[in-house]
Design a protein around this motif. Sequence first.
Motif, short mmCIF file in Angstrom:
data_model
loop_
_atom_site.label_atom_id
_atom_site.label_comp_id
_atom_site.label_asym_id
_atom_site.label_seq_id
_atom_site.Cartn_x
_atom_site.Cartn_y
_atom_site.Cartn_z
N ARG A 128 29.09 89.07 12.58
CA ARG A 128 30.48 89.85 12.80
C ARG A 128 30.58 90.54 14.26
O ARG A 128 29.22 90.43 14.88
CB ARG A 128 30.24 91.49 11.90
N TYR A 130 32.81 93.39 17.11
CA TYR A 130 34.10 94.19 17.19
C TYR A 130 35.30 93.39 17.69
O TYR A 130 35.27 92.75 18.89
CB TYR A 130 33.62 95.19 18.21
N HIS A 132 39.38 94.05 18.76
CA HIS A 132 40.28 95.07 19.25
C HIS A 132 41.55 94.91 18.45
O HIS A 132 42.26 93.84 18.03
CB HIS A 132 40.71 94.76 20.53
N ARG A 133 42.00 95.90 17.79
CA ARG A 133 43.23 96.09 16.90
C ARG A 133 44.34 97.10 17.49
O ARG A 133 43.79 97.96 18.06
CB ARG A 133 42.94 96.40 15.55
N GLU A 135 47.44 98.94 15.66
CA GLU A 135 48.37 99.02 14.61
C GLU A 135 49.10 100.38 14.40
O GLU A 135 48.26 101.09 14.97
CB GLU A 135 47.43 98.42 13.21
N ARG A 141 43.41 106.78 15.16
CA ARG A 141 42.18 106.18 14.98
C ARG A 141 41.86 105.40 16.32
O ARG A 141 42.76 104.62 16.79
CB ARG A 141 41.97 105.19 13.74
N PHE A 164 41.98 100.41 18.41
CA PHE A 164 40.95 100.46 18.12
C PHE A 164 40.09 99.40 17.75
O PHE A 164 40.48 98.19 17.95
CB PHE A 164 40.93 101.34 16.61
N ASP A 165 38.85 99.44 17.67
CA ASP A 165 37.67 98.28 17.53
C ASP A 165 37.40 98.22 15.97
O ASP A 165 37.20 99.23 15.33
CB ASP A 165 36.51 98.36 18.27
N GLU A 166 37.81 97.24 15.25
CA GLU A 166 36.95 96.99 14.10
C GLU A 166 35.77 96.00 14.11
O GLU A 166 35.74 94.95 14.67
CB GLU A 166 38.15 96.32 13.31
N PHE A 167 34.63 96.23 13.32
CA PHE A 167 33.66 95.45 13.18
C PHE A 167 33.78 94.45 11.88
O PHE A 167 33.77 94.96 10.81
CB PHE A 167 32.31 96.48 12.85
N GLU A 168 34.01 93.37 12.32
CA GLU A 168 34.47 92.42 11.07
C GLU A 168 34.02 90.69 11.40
O GLU A 168 33.53 90.52 12.56
CB GLU A 168 35.92 92.43 11.00
#
Length: 447
Positions: A128, A130, A132-133, A135, A141, A164-168
């Motif tokens: 996983r 980070y 960048h998103r 939306e 957020r 925002f940053d999503e850890f996925e």
Amino acid sequence: MTPVVVDEYQTVKVSGLNPSASDRELSESEELNKRIELRWLADGALEVTATSHVGVVALDCVTIHVRPKLVGRELSVLRMLDYASGLSALRYVDPLRHLPDAGHNLRDLICLLLIIECEALLRGGLRRDYVHREEPLPAVRGRLLADRQMLRRFGRLDRLECRFDEFEADILDNQLCAAALQLAARTVGDDAIRRRAWRAAADFSEMCTAHGVDARWAEQRLTYHRHNEHYRQAHRWALLLLQSGGLDNLYSAGGSAARTFLLDMNALFEAFATRLLSEAFHGTGVAVRAQQPLCGAVRHGDGRSYTTITPDIQLVQGHGPGAWRRSVDAKYKLYTDRKIKPEDLYQSFSYAHALSASHVATTPTAYIVFASDRELPSDHVVLRRFDGSPVARITAVGLNLPGILGALGGPGLSPMLRTLRDQFGGIYPLQDDASRQGEIPLRPETS
């Protein structure tokens, strides 16, 4: 449906076929005909002429399996791929020898290696990172994009434009594997391998998307570090499969796929020979440089550049204009028992003169390495003037591919590398022809 098996450079005729419109369209593809020629005859038969490309062409009416002949079978090609790429997946190649021969072409074996690597990634947990998103969200957020909010949602507060940053796990490392697994599941011929591919593809699809992955773009974007180094081998097989050995997949108007996987053995042999020479000359002071162009070698009379010539490999000792340089041309051709073609000699003679230094009193020399099925002494051919004095020398060196591939990863490779280095004159500049005790002629042409 039993596949039609064709060896490299072989021509076969297949009768009793019922070609679809997409089959006839595929046979007219200029891109495919550079690799394998498919010609529908007046009586409805298909004439297949193979070149140096090996792999699979799957038509609607028949599957054509082009087998390697000069280097052995598909496992030998895998060992060449592994060695040329610098990866260490050979631990998986030897167990593949126990697989039954039926149905396991080169594409099937590459799919199996991909599945093995991806299953190992799944057992260890997919990586996983980070991402960048950007939306519109009901609450702030990360960072509020005020300018975009003003332009798109002026006076509205039900949605806020945020970055925002999503850890996925939906990252390029996993997306590339997922796309290759889905392609493997659709195209592999063996039922057992197909089931494993579907299971692995389903597991990956739960963590990431596989749509819209461009293999060439992904290859340029991939960088490896301590967090994703363990993905390198899976990516190697994934890219090879997605790029179809250099030929894009072609689809008929009806939606059925005429998939191809053709691997250029000329390019593979050149990469294999480059790494082999790099290891042979390691620590000797001779640098091995691949595809380094000679920009100023061919010029107009007034000094302007006319064209660029590029030897496959250069051996360089020293620095600057006075360095010792030799060209090496890698030829995946049947030169074991026959003469080298004149056009290959002319090319190497040109390289020899272009890389020679005027202040060095040695005969311009170049090398040709070719694939062989046994050990051979190096041969020499000399270009002479009318008075008999030498102008240039070509040394032909055969690479015993079965012997070298069998010695990879073991102690038997070092003596073979020393022998190979000696055939190239060791680490020292070659002596002048006057110091040699005679010429070794090329082998005569055989029928």
